[in-house]
Design a protein around this motif. Structure first.
Motif, PDB file in Angstrom:
ATOM      1  N   SER A 102       0.826  -1.202   0.000  1.00  0.00           N
ATOM      2  CA  SER A 102       0.000   0.000   0.000  1.00  0.00           C
ATOM      3  C   SER A 102       0.865   1.259   0.000  1.00  0.00           C
ATOM      4  O   SER A 102       0.598   2.210  -0.745  1.00  0.00           O
ATOM      5  N   THR A 103       1.917   1.263   0.805  1.00  0.00           N
ATOM      6  CA  THR A 103       2.836   2.401   0.849  1.00  0.00           C
ATOM      7  C   THR A 103       3.535   2.583  -0.501  1.00  0.00           C
ATOM      8  O   THR A 103       3.632   3.700  -1.013  1.00  0.00           O
ATOM      9  N   ALA A 104       3.993   1.484  -1.084  1.00  0.00           N
ATOM     10  CA  ALA A 104       4.666   1.560  -2.382  1.00  0.00           C
ATOM     11  C   ALA A 104       3.714   2.057  -3.466  1.00  0.00           C
ATOM     12  O   ALA A 104       4.101   2.846  -4.337  1.00  0.00           O
ATOM     13  N   VAL A 105       2.456   1.626  -3.400  1.00  0.00           N
ATOM     14  CA  VAL A 105       1.463   2.055  -4.387  1.00  0.00           C
ATOM     15  C   VAL A 105       1.208   3.556  -4.258  1.00  0.00           C
ATOM     16  O   VAL A 105       1.144   4.278  -5.255  1.00  0.00           O
ATOM     17  N   LYS A 106       1.082   4.028  -3.026  1.00  0.00           N
ATOM     18  CA  LYS A 106       0.844   5.460  -2.815  1.00  0.00           C
ATOM     19  C   LYS A 106       2.037   6.291  -3.312  1.00  0.00           C
ATOM     20  O   LYS A 106       1.856   7.314  -3.979  1.00  0.00           O
ATOM     21  N   ASP A 107       3.250   5.838  -2.995  1.00  0.00           N
ATOM     22  CA  ASP A 107       4.445   6.549  -3.460  1.00  0.00           C
ATOM     23  C   ASP A 107       4.519   6.549  -4.986  1.00  0.00           C
ATOM     24  O   ASP A 107       4.850   7.565  -5.606  1.00  0.00           O
ATOM     25  N   SER A 108       4.207   5.415  -5.581  1.00  0.00           N
ATOM     26  CA  SER A 108       4.267   5.294  -7.040  1.00  0.00           C
ATOM     27  C   SER A 108       3.179   6.129  -7.701  1.00  0.00           C
ATOM     28  O   SER A 108       3.410   6.740  -8.750  1.00  0.00           O
ATOM     29  N   SER A 109       1.993   6.149  -7.105  1.00  0.00           N
ATOM     30  CA  SER A 109       0.901   6.973  -7.648  1.00  0.00           C
ATOM     31  C   SER A 109       1.292   8.442  -7.662  1.00  0.00           C
ATOM     32  O   SER A 109       1.020   9.163  -8.631  1.00  0.00           O
ATOM     33  N   SER A 110       1.932   8.874  -6.607  1.00  0.00           N
ATOM     34  CA  SER A 110       2.405  10.254  -6.537  1.00  0.00           C
ATOM     35  C   SER A 110       3.446  10.525  -7.616  1.00  0.00           C
ATOM     36  O   SER A 110       3.429  11.576  -8.268  1.00  0.00           O
ATOM     37  N   ALA A 111       4.343   9.566  -7.824  1.00  0.00           N
ATOM     38  CA  ALA A 111       5.380   9.728  -8.847  1.00  0.00           C
ATOM     39  C   ALA A 111       4.764   9.821 -10.240  1.00  0.00           C
ATOM     40  O   ALA A 111       5.164  10.659 -11.059  1.00  0.00           O
ATOM     41  N   VAL A 112       3.773   8.980 -10.514  1.00  0.00           N
ATOM     42  CA  VAL A 112       3.119   9.001 -11.831  1.00  0.00           C
ATOM     43  C   VAL A 112       2.360  10.317 -12.022  1.00  0.00           C
ATOM     44  O   VAL A 112       2.416  10.926 -13.096  1.00  0.00           O
ATOM     45  N   ALA A 113       1.673  10.763 -10.987  1.00  0.00           N
ATOM     46  CA  ALA A 113       0.934  12.030 -11.087  1.00  0.00           C
ATOM     47  C   ALA A 113       1.882  13.192 -11.379  1.00  0.00           C
ATOM     48  O   ALA A 113       1.593  14.048 -12.224  1.00  0.00           O
ATOM     49  N   THR A 114       3.015  13.213 -10.698  1.00  0.00           N
ATOM     50  CA  THR A 114       4.005  14.264 -10.925  1.00  0.00           C
ATOM     51  C   THR A 114       4.550  14.200 -12.353  1.00  0.00           C
ATOM     52  O   THR A 114       4.706  15.224 -13.027  1.00  0.00           O
ATOM     53  N   ALA A 115       4.810  12.998 -12.827  1.00  0.00           N
ATOM     54  CA  ALA A 115       5.315  12.832 -14.193  1.00  0.00           C
ATOM     55  C   ALA A 115       4.286  13.295 -15.216  1.00  0.00           C
ATOM     56  O   ALA A 115       4.640  13.938 -16.213  1.00  0.00           O
ATOM     57  N   ARG A 116       3.017  12.991 -14.973  1.00  0.00           N
ATOM     58  CA  ARG A 116       1.965  13.430 -15.901  1.00  0.00           C
ATOM     59  C   ARG A 116       1.860  14.947 -15.934  1.00  0.00           C
ATOM     60  O   ARG A 116       1.661  15.543 -17.001  1.00  0.00           O
ATOM     61  N   ILE A 117       1.990  15.577 -14.790  1.00  0.00           N
ATOM     62  CA  ILE A 117       1.956  17.047 -14.747  1.00  0.00           C
ATOM     63  C   ILE A 117       3.100  17.617 -15.576  1.00  0.00           C
ATOM     64  O   ILE A 117       2.906  18.524 -16.381  1.00  0.00           O
ATOM     65  N   ALA A 118       4.287  17.065 -15.389  1.00  0.00           N
ATOM     66  CA  ALA A 118       5.452  17.553 -16.144  1.00  0.00           C
ATOM     67  C   ALA A 118       5.253  17.341 -17.640  1.00  0.00           C
ATOM     68  O   ALA A 118       5.556  18.238 -18.451  1.00  0.00           O
ATOM     69  N   LEU A 119       4.721  16.192 -18.017  1.00  0.00           N
ATOM     70  CA  LEU A 119       4.511  15.903 -19.429  1.00  0.00           C
ATOM     71  C   LEU A 119       3.473  16.851 -20.040  1.00  0.00           C
ATOM     72  O   LEU A 119       3.677  17.394 -21.135  1.00  0.00           O
ATOM     73  N   ARG A 120       2.384  17.089 -19.318  1.00  0.00           N
ATOM     74  CA  ARG A 120       1.353  17.998 -19.818  1.00  0.00           C
ATOM     75  C   ARG A 120       1.868  19.433 -19.897  1.00  0.00           C
ATOM     76  O   ARG A 120       1.537  20.168 -20.832  1.00  0.00           O
ATOM     77  N   GLN A 121       2.681  19.835 -18.920  1.00  0.00           N
ATOM     78  CA  GLN A 121       3.246  21.183 -18.981  1.00  0.00           C
ATOM     79  C   GLN A 121       4.189  21.319 -20.166  1.00  0.00           C
ATOM     80  O   GLN A 121       4.262  22.369 -20.797  1.00  0.00           O
TER      81      GLN A 121
END
Length: 163
Positions: free
Chosen positions: A46-65
């Motif tokens: 669960s902790t790894a999933v939450k950390d990974s979800s945050s990483a993916v969200a950050t990457a998507r923001i960077a890609l969209r920007q």
């Protein structure tokens, strides 16, 4: 005969019952530890999933920007690299787990599969950045790949987050 310094307290004779309170305390702590470990795999996943979800969200923001021209290609690339390292760290922590039950082994396997999908999504996004504008895969393809792994992480969190 052993030398006992004058400042040392006098030795008390031990009776067989003298160790029982300590033994009982250790037994209770051991039982508590084993009980806590049974949820350890799910909690770690669960902790790894939450950390990974945050990483993916950050990457998507960077890609969209980057797609919107609000972030340089170099900054977007660095962000993707940094967030991929977070995914790899999460994967490493899942690999180190020692599942005790079949259900724990299945949970670990599912988590590793999803984190491998994340790495593949990041590979697509990084290739899109490297392809420059109009290349294959496109930035939209990279965003789609990251959106798909974000969904897979959300589904995995639904399975392990309740436990």
């Amino acid at each position: 005969m052993l030398y006992t310094p004058a400042w040392a307290p006098a030795a008390q004779p031990r009776t067989p019952a003298a160790g029982r309170p300590m033994f009982l305390a250790l037994a209770v702590l051991s039982l508590a530890f084993l009980t806590a470990c049974s949820g350890g795999i799910s909690q770690s996943v669960s902790t790894a999933v939450k950390d990974s979800s945050s990483a993916v969200a950050t990457a998507r923001i960077a890609l969209r920007q980057d797609m919107d021209g609000k972030l340089t290609r170099a900054a977007a690339s660095t962000t993707l690299d940094d967030e991929l390292k977070e995914i790899q760290t999460s994967r490493g922590s899942i690999l180190k787990l020692s599942p005790a039950t079949g259900q724990d082994r299945e949970t670990q396997k599912q988590a590793l599969d999803v984190l491998d999908q994340c790495a593949a999504g990041f590979a697509t996004a990084r290739a899109a950045l490297a392809a420059d504008n109009g290349g294959t895969p496109s930035l939209a393809d990279g965003d789609k790949a990251l959106a798909a792994v974000q969904n897979a992480l959300k589904q995995l969190d639904g399975k392990v987050g309740d436990k």
